[in-house]
Design a protein around this motif. Structure first.
Motif, mmCIF file in Angstrom:
data_model
loop_
_atom_site.group_PDB
_atom_site.id
_atom_site.type_symbol
_atom_site.label_atom_id
_atom_site.label_comp_id
_atom_site.label_asym_id
_atom_site.label_seq_id
_atom_site.Cartn_x
_atom_site.Cartn_y
_atom_site.Cartn_z
ATOM 1 N N ILE A 257 2.245 -12.572 15.987
ATOM 2 C CA ILE A 257 1.239 -11.747 15.317
ATOM 3 C C ILE A 257 0.139 -11.326 16.282
ATOM 4 N N VAL A 258 -0.070 -12.101 17.347
ATOM 5 C CA VAL A 258 -1.035 -11.678 18.372
ATOM 6 C C VAL A 258 -0.476 -10.491 19.142
ATOM 7 N N ILE A 259 0.799 -10.556 19.493
ATOM 8 C CA ILE A 259 1.443 -9.454 20.212
ATOM 9 C C ILE A 259 1.468 -8.198 19.354
ATOM 10 N N GLY A 260 1.863 -8.356 18.099
ATOM 11 C CA GLY A 260 1.983 -7.187 17.233
ATOM 12 C C GLY A 260 0.656 -6.605 16.820
ATOM 13 N N GLY A 261 -0.329 -7.460 16.613
ATOM 14 C CA GLY A 261 -1.639 -6.992 16.176
ATOM 15 C C GLY A 261 -2.118 -7.801 14.990
ATOM 16 N N MET A 262 -3.163 -8.569 15.184
ATOM 17 C CA MET A 262 -3.690 -9.423 14.118
ATOM 18 C C MET A 262 -4.159 -8.560 12.947
ATOM 19 N N GLY A 263 -3.741 -8.930 11.764
ATOM 20 C CA GLY A 263 -4.169 -8.203 10.578
ATOM 21 C C GLY A 263 -3.389 -6.941 10.304
ATOM 22 N N SER A 264 -2.278 -6.726 11.004
ATOM 23 C CA SER A 264 -1.462 -5.535 10.800
ATOM 24 C C SER A 264 -0.085 -5.940 10.302
ATOM 25 N N VAL A 265 0.275 -5.458 9.104
ATOM 26 C CA VAL A 265 1.594 -5.767 8.552
ATOM 27 C C VAL A 265 2.681 -5.147 9.435
ATOM 28 N N GLY A 266 2.477 -3.892 9.842
ATOM 29 C CA GLY A 266 3.433 -3.263 10.742
ATOM 30 C C GLY A 266 3.482 -3.966 12.082
ATOM 31 N N GLY A 267 2.328 -4.477 12.536
ATOM 32 C CA GLY A 267 2.293 -5.205 13.796
ATOM 33 C C GLY A 267 3.126 -6.472 13.759
ATOM 34 N N ALA A 268 3.245 -7.089 12.580
ATOM 35 C CA ALA A 268 4.086 -8.281 12.455
ATOM 36 C C ALA A 268 5.535 -7.956 12.808
ATOM 37 N N LEU A 269 6.011 -6.784 12.377
ATOM 38 C CA LEU A 269 7.370 -6.359 12.719
ATOM 39 C C LEU A 269 7.509 -6.136 14.216
ATOM 40 N N LEU A 270 6.518 -5.462 14.800
ATOM 41 C CA LEU A 270 6.560 -5.172 16.237
ATOM 42 C C LEU A 270 6.527 -6.464 17.051
ATOM 43 N N GLY A 271 5.676 -7.405 16.630
ATOM 44 C CA GLY A 271 5.576 -8.665 17.354
ATOM 45 C C GLY A 271 6.863 -9.466 17.303
ATOM 46 N N ALA A 272 7.495 -9.515 16.122
ATOM 47 C CA ALA A 272 8.755 -10.243 15.997
ATOM 48 C C ALA A 272 9.847 -9.597 16.846
ATOM 49 N N ALA A 273 9.919 -8.265 16.800
ATOM 50 C CA ALA A 273 10.928 -7.555 17.593
ATOM 51 C C ALA A 273 10.707 -7.787 19.085
ATOM 52 N N PHE A 274 9.450 -7.722 19.512
ATOM 53 C CA PHE A 274 9.122 -7.946 20.928
ATOM 54 C C PHE A 274 9.529 -9.346 21.354
ATOM 55 N N TYR A 275 9.182 -10.335 20.536
ATOM 56 C CA TYR A 275 9.421 -11.719 20.921
ATOM 57 C C TYR A 275 10.905 -12.060 20.967
ATOM 58 N N VAL A 276 11.709 -11.425 20.129
ATOM 59 C CA VAL A 276 13.141 -11.739 20.092
ATOM 60 C C VAL A 276 13.921 -10.878 21.084
#
Length: 320
Positions: A257-276
């Motif tokens: 969630i730090v990578i994707g963007g704290m407080g961003s629902v769309g950022g949660a998707l980006l962070g998970a995709a980045f990390y995997v």
């Protein structure tokens, strides 16, 4: 940590709807024609995205830092597997039932943590994750202990769903429902209350917001998302071991969630995709994945304090 805003997003434009449609077709095509390993990576990304959305509601929305979400993930995995194994429940009932069970645990964990903030709360939740893993090790008669637990083949009307392609559909539908619910929550009264709670508990209390109640709600909702993801994970890999649910997993969830963007629902998707996906793309370079991923993580945090989601927000502002 930089201040963040909840990015629920405006009403979906036709471009976004087209993008979602294209993404849905791409996922379906990947599940149908992609290789087994590629489909597995896609499934893991979707599962971790669910966890990231749940953690975003807790940390990004209400400002409560958790390092114990591996515990919720583990309980969700084991509870769904045991409900199917011991009670004969189909997996599509066992997973939400496990989610409800872990929701209650999350609410109970939140009660003694109400007076804790920041690092103290993080340490307390870290302790919960460690205790959970230890209990799974020791409760051998129920969990199998260090030997792990074999998960029964998930089926629907006698049709096995153990293969990656069919599970992709289940995970995609669950993720879509989770995204819709998160966006609705962020745009509603609860989302606004959590935003004020994160920015200032004193101001929230003066505005008539029941601080303790909303803290418990944030923990409970986050636990539910994480437990459902754990149930999906157990049915995907079909073998779970307590060693998988360690402190590193909790840190990984928080990093997403730090990578994707704290407080961003769309950022949660980006962070998970980045990390995997990033480490998987570099796996063929021997020792390079860890090094390059660590450097990329540092660059994202330093150059994009708002996370990857800030790239899209900045482009949208520039275009308007």
């Amino acid at each position: 940590m930089a201040a963040t805003t909840i990015d629920a997003g405006p009403r979906l434009s036709w471009r976004v709807r087209v993008a979602i449609g294209v993404a849905t077709i791409a996922v379906a095509a990947t599940a149908a024609f992609g290789s087994g390993y590629f489909v597995y990576v896609l499934n893991i990304t979707g599962i971790f995205a669910l966890v990231a959305i749940g953690l975003t509601m807790l940390t990004g929305f209400s400002g409560q830092i958790s390092l114990g979400h591996a515990g919720f993930f583990a309980i969700g995995a084991y509870a769904s597997a045991l409900l199917a194994q011991r009670l004969g429940l189909p997996f599509w009932i066992a997973i939400p039932a496990a989610g409800v069970f872990v929701t209650a645990i999350g609410a109970l964990i939140a009660l003694p943590a109400l007076r804790l903030k920041n690092l103290y709360l993080a340490i307390a939740t870290l302790g919960f994750g460690i205790v959970t893993q230890k209990m799974i090790f020791e409760w051998r008669s129920l969990t199998g202990g260090g030997g792990g637990l074999q998960v029964a083949m998930p089926t629907v009307a006698g049709v096995p769903f153990g293969d990656g392609a069919r599970m992709t559909g289940v995970i995609a539908m669950t993720l879509a429902a989770g995204l819709w619910a998160a966006w609705r929550l962020a745009r509603g009264r609860t989302g606004r209350a959590l935003t004020m709670l994160r920015d200032s508990e004193t101001a929230a209390g003066c505005a008539g917001i029941h601080v303790a109640r909303y803290k418990v709600v944030a923990f409970a909702v986050s636990a539910f998302y994480t437990a459902v993801a754990g149930g999906l994970y157990a049915n995907l890999v079909r073998y779970i071991n307590p060693e998988s649910f360690n402190v590193n997993m909790s840190i990984m969830f928080l990093a997403m969630i730090v990578i994707g963007g704290m407080g961003s629902v769309g950022g949660a998707l980006l962070g998970a995709a980045f990390y995997v996906i990033v480490p998987e793309a570099l796996r063929g370079f021997k020792d390079a994945p860890g090094l390059i991923f660590g450097l990329s993580l540092m660059l994202v945090v330093i150059l994009l304090p708002g996370g990857l989601a800030s790239l899209f927000r900045n482009r949208a502002k520039a275009a308007s």
